[in-house]
Design an enzyme around this catalytic site. Structure first.
Site, mmCIF file in Angstrom:
data_model
loop_
_atom_site.group_PDB
_atom_site.id
_atom_site.type_symbol
_atom_site.label_atom_id
_atom_site.label_comp_id
_atom_site.label_asym_id
_atom_site.label_seq_id
_atom_site.Cartn_x
_atom_site.Cartn_y
_atom_site.Cartn_z
ATOM 1 N N GLU A 30 -1.552 14.768 16.463
ATOM 2 C CA GLU A 30 -0.233 14.192 16.749
ATOM 3 C C GLU A 30 0.861 15.170 16.324
ATOM 4 O OE1 GLU A 30 0.270 9.985 15.415
ATOM 5 O OE2 GLU A 30 2.164 10.643 14.550
ATOM 6 N N GLU A 84 12.858 14.296 14.161
ATOM 7 C CA GLU A 84 13.230 13.647 12.898
ATOM 8 C C GLU A 84 13.641 14.662 11.829
ATOM 9 O OE1 GLU A 84 10.196 11.080 11.346
ATOM 10 O OE2 GLU A 84 11.313 10.658 9.515
ATOM 11 N N TRP A 95 7.862 9.358 -3.154
ATOM 12 C CA TRP A 95 7.266 9.663 -1.847
ATOM 13 C C TRP A 95 6.294 10.857 -1.851
ATOM 14 C CZ3 TRP A 95 7.764 6.456 2.271
ATOM 15 C CH2 TRP A 95 8.746 5.466 2.185
ATOM 16 N N LYS A 150 -1.600 1.821 12.815
ATOM 17 C CA LYS A 150 -1.173 2.411 11.544
ATOM 18 C C LYS A 150 -1.550 1.397 10.473
ATOM 19 C CE LYS A 150 3.085 3.790 9.095
ATOM 20 N NZ LYS A 150 4.497 4.190 9.250
ATOM 21 N N ASN A 207 4.926 0.975 13.462
ATOM 22 C CA ASN A 207 5.277 -0.053 12.479
ATOM 23 C C ASN A 207 5.528 -1.324 13.284
ATOM 24 O OD1 ASN A 207 5.284 1.703 10.205
ATOM 25 N ND2 ASN A 207 7.240 2.507 10.915
ATOM 26 N N LYS A 259 -1.842 13.744 12.087
ATOM 27 C CA LYS A 259 -0.641 14.592 12.220
ATOM 28 C C LYS A 259 -1.046 16.057 12.032
ATOM 29 C CE LYS A 259 2.720 11.099 10.848
ATOM 30 N NZ LYS A 259 3.997 10.781 10.209
ATOM 31 N N GLU A 313 2.386 3.161 4.389
ATOM 32 C CA GLU A 313 3.803 2.823 4.264
ATOM 33 C C GLU A 313 4.047 1.331 4.437
ATOM 34 O OE1 GLU A 313 5.696 5.529 7.090
ATOM 35 O OE2 GLU A 313 5.702 7.123 5.587
ATOM 36 N N ASP A 322 4.325 15.687 6.815
ATOM 37 C CA ASP A 322 4.987 14.788 7.756
ATOM 38 C C ASP A 322 5.989 15.542 8.621
ATOM 39 O OD1 ASP A 322 5.725 12.511 9.021
ATOM 40 O OD2 ASP A 322 6.738 11.583 7.321
ATOM 41 N N GLU A 382 12.743 3.682 16.312
ATOM 42 C CA GLU A 382 12.599 4.292 14.981
ATOM 43 C C GLU A 382 12.572 5.802 15.154
ATOM 44 O OE1 GLU A 382 10.195 2.260 12.261
ATOM 45 O OE2 GLU A 382 9.684 4.016 11.068
ATOM 46 N N ARG A 383 13.438 6.473 14.394
ATOM 47 C CA ARG A 383 13.582 7.935 14.512
ATOM 48 C C ARG A 383 13.918 8.349 15.943
ATOM 49 N NH1 ARG A 383 14.200 7.795 9.246
ATOM 50 N NH2 ARG A 383 12.319 7.204 8.142
#
Ligand code: BDP
Length: 671
Positions: free
Chosen positions: A385, A391, A533, A272, A193, A358, A276, A363, A149-150
């Site tokens: 983080e 990304e 979002w 997580k 995820n 984060k 999301e 983000d 992912e990413r």
């Protein structure tokens, strides 16, 4: 490894050691690793290494050029070491085996200087105990997100064809070696995820995680696992995942003890939750402290009595926000979410529960303020983080060295006194930018991000430009000395300013986003403007930006400690680069720089493209000095970067020209 770029550990980096005589004193598996490294270097370059495992077998240190030795405690912990040079002997001592390994890599970084200059005894130890990479790797290829992912560097290093890459674990070991050489000591091996296949890594497929742990252990790296909060239901068949339910707690305790049977030095869980679409404690009316503490208890109980040393930690992510909000409602503000959810829980987390935050409140945009939560939870262990995978910063097709951005973040005095680096008592974490690509990171120059992250995690107040120099010297082995200066200066010129260049041609003045929805590559000014979002710029014919002041906006600025709450509250004191993050301003507003907002947008977008053109020219001039494969790969990426930068410039400038109707002061053509 054959066909794989040696990155910052080319053979030549070991020449200064491999041509000399080395004595190694001490016993243990990581001392074996140190010995293996030196022996291999000597095999290549003709030096000699003696292994003396006995405490004092009487070997005379002066017969050697380099002595690497395990000694008694010197207050440097298991990862620290000392280094000195006197009477022609370079002497590294450490109390722990990992410290000895780090000492060896320190000598590699010093190169010839380690053997030619006397040096007083200097102590080195990491400022941050946990220096971690989170891999967002899926075991099975995900239909939308792919395998990583990413990820912008090919497939996963760990997983292929739906299982751990058994036959390729040699590559994983080589990865561990690279990571140890920049100070990283922990890796989470799967995506936050957690999909159905990946969930099972916790139970019947733990053996695959154990195989990865075995490959990384010789380099002092512990593995961590991302788990789903719903595991007791999806794996255990229980009717609930309520963290206060006895059956659920027992399930986690038993499952975790089996994890420790497979991996005695297991690092812990990454979670997580309620984010999301991932499950979490909210479904049961429980708090995130309840959720984290249940897992912390399972990790503590399972480890007590084992010989594995320090127990595991749960890394509970603070990335919790409403991703289904109403874009017309200007009072809900995604930036506020982490603080609003977690600050009331300060002091309630178990000692081995770490809240992973984060660095910015949104983000991983190219420019964000620091998350205000970092200065507001003194009773909680926080990990900070960052995102090495690019990304939102060019997806490893654009050169974008993030060292200065991370360094600014780590040196920010979040509570008015302590820096973010000091407040990150639970560790520093980067989302990995590595895959099975032969250059590791897709764009060969993106290796600099991984290296800089590791070194900054070791020493958060280090000068990032010094670390960039270090990476260049290690990675680009000189052939002739006058040419090495040209090579090093060229690579430095291409990278050192690249984050600011990227910022110039993308979203302006801290407003963020403006990317293509979904994959997040390339410009789309209104791509996320009318979606749920929470990522808006609110541009209209009069102005742009999000009013986050306390006086008239969402109140986000008030979440900061002093002096930042006041600094950000007013456009007069808010730094230019964050102005549109905190305020909605007219296009004609005069910045501290002496330009209007609109002129700043035009100028930076033209400059950004010019800077990419110049950097491409510098790279082209190095064609005779860089090996052809690497040179070609970077050139190909640069061509795409230039195309994309022009696209950004033209879309952003024309959008704001049409919205504002204000012409460019320099009369340049805007479509
Ligand atoms: C976002 C990514 C998404 C991640 C999420 C996270 O777009 O793929 O799952 O962060 O950090 O930046 O959990």
């Amino acid at each position: 490894m054959q066909g794989v770029d040696p990155a910052w550990l080319p053979d030549g980096a070991f020449r200064p050691i491999g041509t000399r005589r080395t004595l190694i004193r001490g016993a243990g598996p990581l001392v074996d690793t140190v010995h293996g490294e030196v022996a291999e270097a000597c095999r290549r370059f003709g030096g000699r290494v003696v292994r003396d495992a006995g405490a004092d077998a009487g070997a005379d240190g002066t017969a050697y050029d380099l002595v690497l030795e395990l000694t008694g405690p010197e207050g440097l912990g298991s990862e620290g070491f000392t280094c000195r040079r006197e009477n022609g002997v370079t002497h590294v001592t450490a109390f722990g085996q990992t410290g000895l390994l780090y000492g060896l890599f320190h000598v590699v970084r010093l190169g010839e200087r380690a053997f030619t200059q006397d040096r007083q005894k200097q102590a080195h130890r990491p400022a941050v105990a946990l220096r971690m990479l989170d891999h967002w790797d899926n075991v099975a290829v995900h239909p939308v997100m792919g395998q990583v992912e990413r990820g912008y560097a090919g497939g996963s290093l760990f997983w292929a064809d739906g299982r751990a890459r058994g036959e390729l674990l040699g590559r994983v070991r080589a990865y561990g070696r690279l990571l140890a050489a920049c100070g990283i000591n922990a890796v989470a091996v799967n995506n936050v995820n957690v999909h159905a296949v990946e969930a099972r890594l916790l139970t019947d497929r733990i053996g695959e995680v154990a195989a990865i742990a075995d490959a990384l252990r010789p380099y002092g790296i512990r593995v961590h696992l991302s788990v789903t909060f719903a595991a007791p239901m999806v794996l255990g068949g229980l009717p609930t995942a309520d963290p206060l339910d006895e059956g659920v707690r027992d399930w986690w305790a038993q499952t975790t003890s089996r994890v420790y049977e497979a991996i005695p030095d297991f690092g812990g869980y990454v979670v997580k939750a309620d984010s999301e679409g991932q499950p979490g404690p909210f479904a049961y009316g429980r708090s995130h402290a309840d959720g984290a503490n249940m897992l912390a208890a399972a990790l503590t109980a399972s480890d007590s009595g084992s010989a594995a040393g320090p127990g595991g930690t749960v890394h509970w992510r603070a990335f919790v926000y409403d991703h289904r909000q109403d874009w017309r409602d200007r009072t809900t503000d995604r930036a506020r979410a982490a603080y609003d959810h977690f600050v009331p829980l300060d002091g309630q987390f178990a000692p081995n529960a770490v809240l992973q935050v984060k660095h910015g409140p949104m983000d991983f945009q190219v420019r964000e303020p620091i998350s205000p939560l970092i200065g507001a939870m003194p009773g909680t262990r926080l990990a900070v983080e960052v995102q090495a995978t690019q990304e939102y910063t060019g997806q490893q097709r654009h050169v974008c060295w993030l060292g200065p951005m991370w360094s600014e973040a780590l040196r920010f005095r979040a509570d008015g006194e302590s820096t973010v680096g000091e407040l990150a008592r639970g560790g520093l974490v980067a989302v990995s930018n590595v895959g099975d690509d032969p250059f590791w990171t897709g764009h060969p120059l993106a290796q600099a991000n991984l290296y800089t992250f590791g070194r900054l995690a070791w020493q958060p107040d280090a000068n990032p430009y010094g670390l960039l120099d270090e990476w260049i010297r290690l990675t680009y082995t000189p052939t002739r000395s006058e040419e090495s200066a040209r090579l090093e200066a060229g690579v430095y010129a291409v990278l050192s300013h690249s984050w600011r260049t990227y910022e110039k041609y993308t979203a302006p003045l801290g407003v963020g986003w403006m990317v293509q929805p979904g994959h997040h590559y390339g410009p789309s000014v209104d791509g996320y403007e009318y979606s749920p979002w929470g990522t808006y710029h609110f541009a209209d014919r009069d102005g742009i930006g999000v009013d986050r002041s306390v006086a008239t906006g969402t109140g986000f600025a008030g979440q900061y400690a002093k002096p930042w709450a006041e600094v950000y509250e007013s456009p007069e004191t808010c730094p230019d680069e964050l102005l549109l993050f905190f305020h909605h301003m007219s296009y004609e507003h005069m910045l501290h720089s002496g330009k209007t907002v609109i002129q700043h947008i035009y100028d930076t977008h033209f400059e950004g493209v010019e800077e990419v053109e110049a950097a491409l020219g510098v790279w082209a001039s190095l064609v005779d000095l860089v090996d052809p494969a690497r040179h070609a790969r970077v050139t190909e990426r640069f061509e795409e970067q230039l195309r994309s930068a022009r696209e950004w410039r033209d879309q952003v400038n024309s959008y704001f020209f049409r919205k504002s109707g204000v012409a460019d002061a320099h009369g340049r053509r805007i479509y």
